[in-house]
Design an enzyme around this catalytic site. Structure first.
Site, mmCIF file in Angstrom:
data_model
loop_
_atom_site.group_PDB
_atom_site.id
_atom_site.type_symbol
_atom_site.label_atom_id
_atom_site.label_comp_id
_atom_site.label_asym_id
_atom_site.label_seq_id
_atom_site.Cartn_x
_atom_site.Cartn_y
_atom_site.Cartn_z
ATOM 1 N N TYR A 168 0.838 -1.206 0.000
ATOM 2 C CA TYR A 168 0.000 0.000 0.000
ATOM 3 C C TYR A 168 0.870 1.252 0.000
ATOM 4 O O TYR A 168 0.680 2.161 -0.812
ATOM 5 C CB TYR A 168 -0.915 -0.006 1.219
ATOM 6 C CG TYR A 168 -1.811 1.219 1.310
ATOM 7 C CD1 TYR A 168 -3.007 1.266 0.617
ATOM 8 C CD2 TYR A 168 -1.450 2.314 2.100
ATOM 9 C CE1 TYR A 168 -3.828 2.384 0.700
ATOM 10 C CE2 TYR A 168 -2.258 3.420 2.183
ATOM 11 C CZ TYR A 168 -3.446 3.456 1.477
ATOM 12 O OH TYR A 168 -4.253 4.568 1.551
ATOM 13 N N LYS A 172 1.174 4.091 -3.112
ATOM 14 C CA LYS A 172 0.832 5.500 -2.964
ATOM 15 C C LYS A 172 2.031 6.399 -3.263
ATOM 16 O O LYS A 172 1.874 7.503 -3.783
ATOM 17 C CB LYS A 172 0.298 5.766 -1.558
ATOM 18 C CG LYS A 172 -1.067 5.130 -1.280
ATOM 19 C CD LYS A 172 -2.144 5.671 -2.200
ATOM 20 C CE LYS A 172 -3.526 5.152 -1.806
ATOM 21 N NZ LYS A 172 -4.601 5.696 -2.677
#
Length: 245
Positions: A168, A172
């Site tokens: 994750y 990002k």
């Protein structure tokens, strides 16, 4: 029907959480907002609830991981509105094994995370770019996270130091890099591209473990979607405050 005077916005992942609240806040500001979700029936139900409050909201089926769905969404917006003033890339996933560390995540976890959090954003944005170019001054908002910040991850004592959701976090960071690249490409025109951190928001994604509610968590996206001619381009911020890359 092509709406000429009212701004047209599209928010992905909008059937719940930050996405749904972003739709509510944009529509409350007078923006005709497309509430996009993978499940059309759910999107319709949420749109009807907001319409009952007098808000200009329209349901749109859109699975950001599906090329055909993106193509159909493009045709719908083109035929119905002819342009897009605001794109909020809000849809995202977090599927890391929180106990596995950086080296223990499966390749499927890495691939599925990047597919939704980066590649889907790239595909959707580039597909919709002709519609964004048709608007007088379009805005693209990429919903990122302070977990994208390499600076903060490398800084002992920072709020995210040691907060390991590797796939994750990296997805990002890559989304931020895409934001900078696209903003640079479009810098001579009226389109502005920015990334925002919503805050540590109580959502289903984190099991309700956040610190702020969705109303507060949606404010950064909405504010960046509505910036004027003198607003930032290629920035990464939270509620107007710049964040380290």
């Amino acid at each position: 029907m092509k709406t000429q005077s009212t701004k047209i916005a599209l928010v992905t992942g909008a059937t719940r959480g930050i996405g749904l609240e972003t739709v509510r806040q944009l529509a409350s500001a007078g923006v005709h907002t497309l509430l996009a979700g993978r499940n059309y029936e759910t999107a319709v139900a949420r749109a009807l609830e907001l319409q009952a409050e007098g808000l200009p909201v329209e349901a749109l089926r859109l699975d950001v991981d599906d090329t055909d769905s993106i193509a159909v969404a493009f045709e719908h917006v083109q035929q119905r509105h002819g342009r897009l003033d605001i794109l909020v890339n809000n849809a995202g996933v977090l599927v890391d094994d929180l106990q596995a560390g950086a080296s223990g995540q499966s390749l499927d976890t890495w691939r599925s995370t990047f597919n939704t959090n980066l590649f889907a954003v790239v595909e959707l944005t580039t597909t919709l770019l002709p519609l964004l170019r048709n608007a007088p001054a379009a805005r693209i908002v990429n919903v990122s996270s302070n977990l994208a910040s390499l600076t903060l991850h490398a800084q002992p004592g920072s709020e995210v130091y040691g907060f390991l959701v590797p796939a994750y976090n990296a997805s990002k960071s890559a989304l931020n890099a895409w934001t900078v690249q696209l903003a640079h490409e479009l810098r001579e025109g009226p389109i502005k591209v920015n990334a925002v951190h919503p805050g540590y928001v109580k959502t289903d994604m984190n099991g309700g473990q956040g610190e702020v509610d969705v109303a507060e968590g949606s404010r950064s996206s909405v504010a960046m979607a509505l910036i004027g001619f003198d607003g930032p381009n290629g920035s990464f911020s939270h509620l107007g405050e710049s964040l380290p890359w």
